[in-house]
Design a protein around this motif. Structure first.
Motif: not given
Length: 359
Positions: A37-41
């Motif tokens: 769930h790491s932030w991804d653009l």
């Protein structure tokens, strides 16, 4: 037929008879094992949606989808407190014989919204800064009440008996300074509403004032707030239980538990369904939970990342321009934080505060 909606604690906030559940977002790294769930653009871009639902001269309803509540609330707070506008800040009273005292009169004048583009003005860094044509607008207010000579003798209507029996916002006259007459020729400064009553006069009473308007933000004074209201709510959701349908003989009673149009009842089969386009009108009164015969038939929820914004503009900005202005303010804040982090990384020793130049 659209697929049946089921309650998902990852996406929905549960609305129960006496409480709410799953309020906080859980889509952050480490909460769910073996899930990224790491932030991804790119993923953020796909989920982000801004859709205007209603637009008028003074208000706008739009949906903001795909952001966390902290971002939505940041925009709301910026709209209220940090989007700049132009308002009267200083009032020089030469004459005031009305029944309204000078201080109250000055405050009423300061609350009059002006149709001046804040981008054309500079903001004073302190109250003692020198007034110039770049940071100050000058208005004059000169009104004297006189008895109308040809007024009917039997009338009691002040508008027929007197001339200038009311001091209105339309009496504010702009006095150009320096290059203002050229810069603001296309849109001369004036109140957005010309019919605001500031005070009332009778023969022999008059007001004579000079008004200085400056650029400011709502966190300094409420008069600088560009919006009358700026609010949001989460999209309501009515989830029907396919394993326990609403009894046909109770369909209309079930329908009345919700806002008009949210629940549809088939006139022939008395089958109950949810109108997905009108669920946004649901007030979430929880009336359905009060009736034991409907227990387990439906569940109320809200979509955690779907925000229904309502903004009323009360000044220069057209309502559709307010959100971009709030975004611009937030981007400026982010740029400041970025410069501070870069300064700390490049020049700081980690032992004390880092002073920034032109932050």
């Amino acid at each position: 037929m659209p697929p049946a909606i089921t309650y998902d604690p990852r996406k929905h906030v549960g609305v129960h008879p006496e409480r709410v559940s799953h309020v906080s977002s859980t889509n952050f790294p480490g909460h769910y094992p073996d899930e990224d769930h790491s932030w991804d653009l790119e993923r953020f871009k796909k989920g982000l949606t801004v859709k205007i639902e209603r637009l008028s001269n003074r208000s706008i309803d739009f949906d903001l989808v795909g952001v966390d509540a902290s971002i939505a609330n940041a925009y709301r707070r910026i709209l209220i407190a940090e989007v700049p506008t132009i308002c009267v800040e200083r009032v020089y009273v030469w004459d005031n014989t009305s029944v309204v005292v000078d201080e109250v009169f000055a405050q009423r004048i300061g609350l009059v919204p002006l149709n001046v583009d804040p981008a054309l003005m500079d903001m004073k860094q302190s109250q003692n800064d020198q007034a110039t044509d770049r940071n100050t607008l000058v208005f004059r207010l000169q009104v004297a009440c006189e008895r109308r000579k040809n007024a009917p003798k039997d009338t009691t209507d002040p508008s027929k008996m007197y001339i200038n029996h009311e001091v209105l916002s339309s009496h504010l006259k702009w006095v150009p300074q320096g290059e203002q007459e050229i810069v603001m020729a296309d849109n001369p400064p004036a109140p957005t509403n010309l019919n605001i009553v500031l005070t009332k006069l009778r023969p022999g009473q008059e007001v004579d004032m000079e008004l200085h308007a400056v650029k400011g933000v709502g966190k300094d004074h409420a008069k600088f707030c560009p919006v009358a209201t700026a609010s949001y709510r989460l999209l309501p959701l009515v989830i029907l239980n396919p394993e326990k349908p609403v009894p046909r003989e109770l369909a209309e009673k079930f329908q009345k538990c919700f806002s008009p149009g949210v629940i549809r009842v088939d006139p022939r089969t008395k089958a109950v369904s949810v109108d997905s386009k009108k669920t946004r009108n649901e007030t979430m009164g929880r009336e359905v939970y009060r009736h034991p015969e409907f227990e387990g038939c439906a569940q109320l929820a809200r979509v955690r990342d779907h925000f229904l914004f309502n903004i009323e503009s009360e000044g220069f900005y057209p309502p559709q321009r307010l959100l971009p202005e709030a975004i611009a303010v937030m981007r400026a804040k982010i740029a400041t934080i970025k410069r501070a982090a870069e300064t700390l990384l490049n020049n700081g020793d980690g032992l004390g505060d880092v002073e920034m130049v032109n932050a």
